[in-house]
Design a protein around this motif. Structure first.
Motif, PDB file in Angstrom:
ATOM      1  N   HIS A   1      -0.209   4.615  -6.416  1.00 34.34           N
ATOM      2  CA  HIS A   1       0.390   5.899  -6.821  1.00 34.34           C
ATOM      3  C   HIS A   1       1.071   5.778  -5.457  1.00 34.34           C
ATOM      4  CE1 HIS A   1       1.523   9.771  -8.274  1.00 34.34           C
ATOM      5  NE2 HIS A   1       2.467   9.792  -7.016  1.00 34.34           N
ATOM      6  N   GLU A   2      -0.359   5.909  -4.348  1.00 34.38           N
ATOM      7  CA  GLU A   2      -0.289   6.631  -2.983  1.00 34.38           C
ATOM      8  C   GLU A   2       1.073   6.013  -2.107  1.00 34.38           C
ATOM      9  OE1 GLU A   2      -0.443  10.123  -2.222  1.00 34.38           O
ATOM     10  OE2 GLU A   2      -1.012  10.420  -4.628  1.00 34.38           O
ATOM     11  N   PHE A   3       0.456   4.115  -2.604  1.00 34.84           N
ATOM     12  CA  PHE A   3       1.122   3.256  -1.930  1.00 34.84           C
ATOM     13  C   PHE A   3       2.153   3.476  -1.418  1.00 34.84           C
ATOM     14  CE2 PHE A   3      -3.577   2.604  -0.607  1.00 34.84           C
ATOM     15  CZ  PHE A   3      -3.312   2.488   1.015  1.00 34.84           C
ATOM     16  N   GLY A   4       2.486   3.416  -3.303  1.00 31.02           N
ATOM     17  CA  GLY A   4       3.887   3.897  -3.387  1.00 31.02           C
ATOM     18  C   GLY A   4       4.647   4.243  -2.538  1.00 31.02           C
ATOM     19  N   HIS A   5       3.926   5.581  -2.578  1.00 26.79           N
ATOM     20  CA  HIS A   5       4.670   7.070  -1.209  1.00 26.79           C
ATOM     21  C   HIS A   5       4.896   6.007  -0.319  1.00 26.79           C
ATOM     22  CE1 HIS A   5       4.881   9.998  -4.531  1.00 26.79           C
ATOM     23  NE2 HIS A   5       3.610  10.307  -4.549  1.00 26.79           N
ATOM     24  N   TYR A   6       3.739   5.556   0.778  1.00 27.20           N
ATOM     25  CA  TYR A   6       3.854   4.889   2.095  1.00 27.20           C
ATOM     26  C   TYR A   6       4.234   4.526   2.399  1.00 27.20           C
ATOM     27  CZ  TYR A   6       1.030   3.508   5.956  1.00 27.20           C
ATOM     28  OH  TYR A   6       0.499   2.827   7.307  1.00 27.20           O
ATOM     29  N   PHE A   7       4.878   2.967   1.495  1.00 28.35           N
ATOM     30  CA  PHE A   7       5.185   1.740   2.010  1.00 28.35           C
ATOM     31  C   PHE A   7       6.567   2.201   1.772  1.00 28.35           C
ATOM     32  CE2 PHE A   7       1.242  -0.029   0.571  1.00 28.35           C
ATOM     33  CZ  PHE A   7       1.248  -0.711   1.988  1.00 28.35           C
ATOM     34  N   ALA A   8       6.636   3.524   0.625  1.00 27.18           N
ATOM     35  CA  ALA A   8       8.653   3.768   0.271  1.00 27.18           C
ATOM     36  C   ALA A   8       8.637   4.470   2.028  1.00 27.18           C
ATOM     37  CB  ALA A   8       8.678   4.310  -0.854  1.00 27.18           C
ATOM     38  N   ALA A   9       8.162   5.419   1.957  1.00 30.49           N
ATOM     39  CA  ALA A   9       8.105   6.102   3.483  1.00 30.49           C
ATOM     40  C   ALA A   9       8.024   5.573   4.935  1.00 30.49           C
ATOM     41  CB  ALA A   9       6.988   7.172   3.598  1.00 30.49           C
ATOM     42  N   ARG A  10       7.074   4.380   4.772  1.00 34.49           N
ATOM     43  CA  ARG A  10       7.511   3.071   6.083  1.00 34.49           C
ATOM     44  C   ARG A  10       8.765   2.509   5.772  1.00 34.49           C
ATOM     45  NH1 ARG A  10       2.522   2.459   8.998  1.00 34.49           N
ATOM     46  NH2 ARG A  10       3.964   1.470  10.048  1.00 34.49           N
ATOM     47  N   PHE A  11       9.460   2.364   4.825  1.00 35.40           N
ATOM     48  CA  PHE A  11      10.144   1.373   4.991  1.00 35.40           C
ATOM     49  C   PHE A  11      10.977   2.709   5.255  1.00 35.40           C
ATOM     50  CE2 PHE A  11      14.444   0.819   2.232  1.00 35.40           C
ATOM     51  CZ  PHE A  11      14.448  -0.548   2.851  1.00 35.40           C
ATOM     52  N   HIS A  12      11.381   3.499   4.682  1.00 36.34           N
ATOM     53  CA  HIS A  12      12.738   4.401   5.400  1.00 36.34           C
ATOM     54  C   HIS A  12      11.854   5.401   7.223  1.00 36.34           C
ATOM     55  CE1 HIS A  12      15.148   4.977   1.945  1.00 36.34           C
ATOM     56  NE2 HIS A  12      14.208   5.246   1.203  1.00 36.34           N
ATOM     57  N   LYS A  13      11.334   4.632   8.106  1.00 38.70           N
ATOM     58  CA  LYS A  13      10.511   5.315   8.705  1.00 38.70           C
ATOM     59  C   LYS A  13      10.290   6.226   8.848  1.00 38.70           C
ATOM     60  CE  LYS A  13      13.917   0.944  11.038  1.00 38.70           C
ATOM     61  NZ  LYS A  13      14.040   0.840  10.089  1.00 38.70           N
ATOM     62  N   VAL A  14       9.570   6.938   8.183  1.00 42.31           N
ATOM     63  CA  VAL A  14       8.778   8.218   8.501  1.00 42.31           C
ATOM     64  C   VAL A  14       7.762   7.816   8.297  1.00 42.31           C
ATOM     65  CG1 VAL A  14       9.044  10.594   7.146  1.00 42.31           C
ATOM     66  CG2 VAL A  14      11.665   8.826   6.514  1.00 42.31           C
ATOM     67  N   SER A  15       7.172   8.809   9.267  1.00 44.38           N
ATOM     68  CA  SER A  15       5.822   8.830   9.607  1.00 44.38           C
ATOM     69  C   SER A  15       5.306  10.015   8.730  1.00 44.38           C
ATOM     70  CB  SER A  15       5.157   9.934  11.532  1.00 44.38           C
ATOM     71  OG  SER A  15       4.427   9.745  11.456  1.00 44.38           O
ATOM     72  N   VAL A  16       3.619   8.804   8.495  1.00 44.45           N
ATOM     73  CA  VAL A  16       3.131   9.154   7.278  1.00 44.45           C
ATOM     74  C   VAL A  16       1.673   9.319   7.165  1.00 44.45           C
ATOM     75  CG1 VAL A  16       3.486   6.954   5.782  1.00 44.45           C
ATOM     76  CG2 VAL A  16       3.364   8.879   4.694  1.00 44.45           C
ATOM     77  N   THR A  17       0.938   9.774   6.609  1.00 44.39           N
ATOM     78  CA  THR A  17      -0.669   9.630   7.256  1.00 44.39           C
ATOM     79  C   THR A  17      -1.178   8.694   5.717  1.00 44.39           C
ATOM     80  OG1 THR A  17      -1.415  11.326   5.453  1.00 44.39           O
ATOM     81  CG2 THR A  17      -1.328  11.423   7.623  1.00 44.39           C
ATOM     82  N   LEU A  18      -2.158   7.952   6.245  1.00 41.91           N
ATOM     83  CA  LEU A  18      -2.365   7.384   4.652  1.00 41.91           C
ATOM     84  C   LEU A  18      -3.165   7.864   3.590  1.00 41.91           C
ATOM     85  CD1 LEU A  18      -5.156   4.427   6.868  1.00 41.91           C
ATOM     86  CD2 LEU A  18      -2.730   4.340   5.245  1.00 41.91           C
TER      87      LEU A  18
END
Length: 446
Positions: free
Chosen positions: A186-203
């Motif tokens: 669940h959380e890494f789904g958010h994480y990789f989608a955010a990274r795909f859109h070049k949004v800074s995100v925490t682990l």
């Protein structure tokens, strides 16, 4: 769960200005901004922030953008809004200015703010500590579930494991690994989608909750460390978590239920509540709707983890505030999403007062935070058809995973337990019979 720290209580991007505000009397700055904005906008009207000696600006200018606001321009974009924002942002970024796109009265409005979000480096020590603490917490619960399973087949061994939890903690691995896999997906789904859109995100930050939560964890969350660009990115980031978690939950649930057994309901105990997909899975696997006639499935560790995965997905997809469902519905409906606050809160309050106190904590949390939405920088860009389908799919997943009454107590009597499932029974049994009938056709046999 997404923790969108770039939004404030009045629903604006929380911009941390790294430069002092430029006085609006600075004509050179205004002229420069006007020339830059004219490259993407046919300017029909210009609004300059007022000071104490001048009349207030036009009432249509969003009040939430007055902090650090340099100027606003109204007109029609010369390009596709997504392309126009990219062009404008590339020019303004070296100047430490930030563009905001809005619509008002059929016009495109471009606001220019001083100061951008500059996320610094953040370590992962806290993330690792919380992960280990959560793993230990769910391992202990898994071991306790194992004790309950052993009591049915080997009471002496169950007593031994119960007295030596720390040395026998490995027995909780099926539950612990399953739960951590679901939450992690669940959380890494958010994480990789955010990274795909070049949004800074925490682990992810995992949250241990021994003896507080039914699952001994409150799940996890990630922090978005800068505003989301547009509604497309908001939907991608919001929907990727619950959909990915759901994909991992289903096989874990099916394996768990297939290795669990059906038996009489123990008086004075507690039963997990049904969602549509959970009731359907039990009906397909066991051939009947459960609980019924005083019997139900006694779920093992993996089935328990699968059930919790459904509960987690349903809660996160509630269409309100900072929950994943809030992000999804806001990307679909825009400001109209705020109208859902009262109906959603009303349903949760009714469930709390009439059926179960399990929703009380969420009622309190959403009372304070349910009105806060992550508003993208560009609200002009609309969703494409593919993303609308993803949004619709997310709503369907919410409907089939939401568990109105998470826990039921058998002290109320088996009849009372069965009545809560009557609304599910007709649809679930019909669907299950249809599926089972198709699966039992000769051409599908091997």
């Amino acid at each position: 769960m997404l923790n969108e720290t770039a939004s404030s209580t009045d629903d604006r991007p929380a911009l941390r200005s790294s430069v002092r505000h430029v006085p609006h009397e600075n004509n050179a700055v205004r002229d420069e901004l006007r020339q830059i904005v004219m490259s993407v906008l046919m300017i029909e009207r210009e609004i300059v922030p007022a000071d104490d000696q001048t009349p207030a600006p036009d009432a249509q200018m969003p009040a939430e953008l007055n902090g650090g606001l340099l100027a606003s321009f109204e007109g029609r974009l010369l390009f596709d809004s997504e392309q126009a924002y990219d062009r404008l942002d590339k020019v303004l970024k070296p100047l430490n200015y930030l563009p905001i796109f809005r619509e008002a009265n059929g016009k495109h409005v471009v606001h220019i703010l001083s100061g951008r979000v500059h996320p610094g480096e953040r370590g992962w020590t806290v993330n690792l500590f919380m992960f280990i603490a959560t793993l230990i917490s769910v391992l202990i619960l898994g071991t306790l579930i194992a004790v309950g399973e052993l009591e049915l087949s080997d009471p002496a061994l169950a007593a031994y494991v119960g007295e030596n939890l720390l040395t026998q903690i490995w027995r909780g691995l099926p539950y612990a690994l399953s739960v951590m896999l679901i939450i992690g997906a669940h959380e890494f789904g958010h994480y990789f989608a955010a990274r795909f859109h070049k949004v800074s995100v925490t682990l992810p930050y995992f949250i241990p909750a021994p003896m507080i939560s039914l699952s001994w964890t409150m799940g996890a969350f990630i922090q978005l460390r800068e505003p989301i660009r547009n509604r497309k990115a908001l939907l991608d980031i919001g929907a990727s978590g619950p959909l990915m978690g759901f994909l991992f939950t289903i096989p874990i649930l099916i394996i768990g239920l297939s290795t669990s057994y059906v038996g009489p309901i123990t008086p004075g105990g507690a039963l997990e509540g049904n969602s549509l997909v959970y009731a359907l899975a039990k009906t397909l696997i066991f051939g009947r709707f459960l609980p019924a006639d005083g019997i139900d499935v006694t779920i093992n560790q993996m089935a328990t983890a699968g059930w919790f995965g459904l509960l987690l997905t349903g809660i996160n997809l509630l269409p309100i505030g900072q929950l994943d469902g809030g992000h999804i519905i806001y990307s679909l409906l825009g400001e109209r999403a705020r109208m859902l606050y009262i109906p959603v809160m009303g349903v949760l309050i009714i469930l709390t007062l009439r059926f179960t106190e399990a929703w009380l904590l969420w009622v309190v949390l959403l009372f304070f935070f349910g009105r806060i939405y992550a508003t993208p920088l560009d609200m002009i860009t609309k969703l494409d058809p593919r993303r609308r389908l993803i949004g619709l799919l997310s709503i369907i997943v919410f409907i089939v995973t939401f568990i109105p009454v998470p826990i039921m107590f058998t002290s109320e009597g088996a009849g009372g337990l069965e009545r809560q499932g009557v609304l599910l029974t007709l649809g679930v049994v019909a669907a299950a019979n249809l599926i089972r009938g198709r699966l039992n056709r000769p051409q599908f046999r091997v």
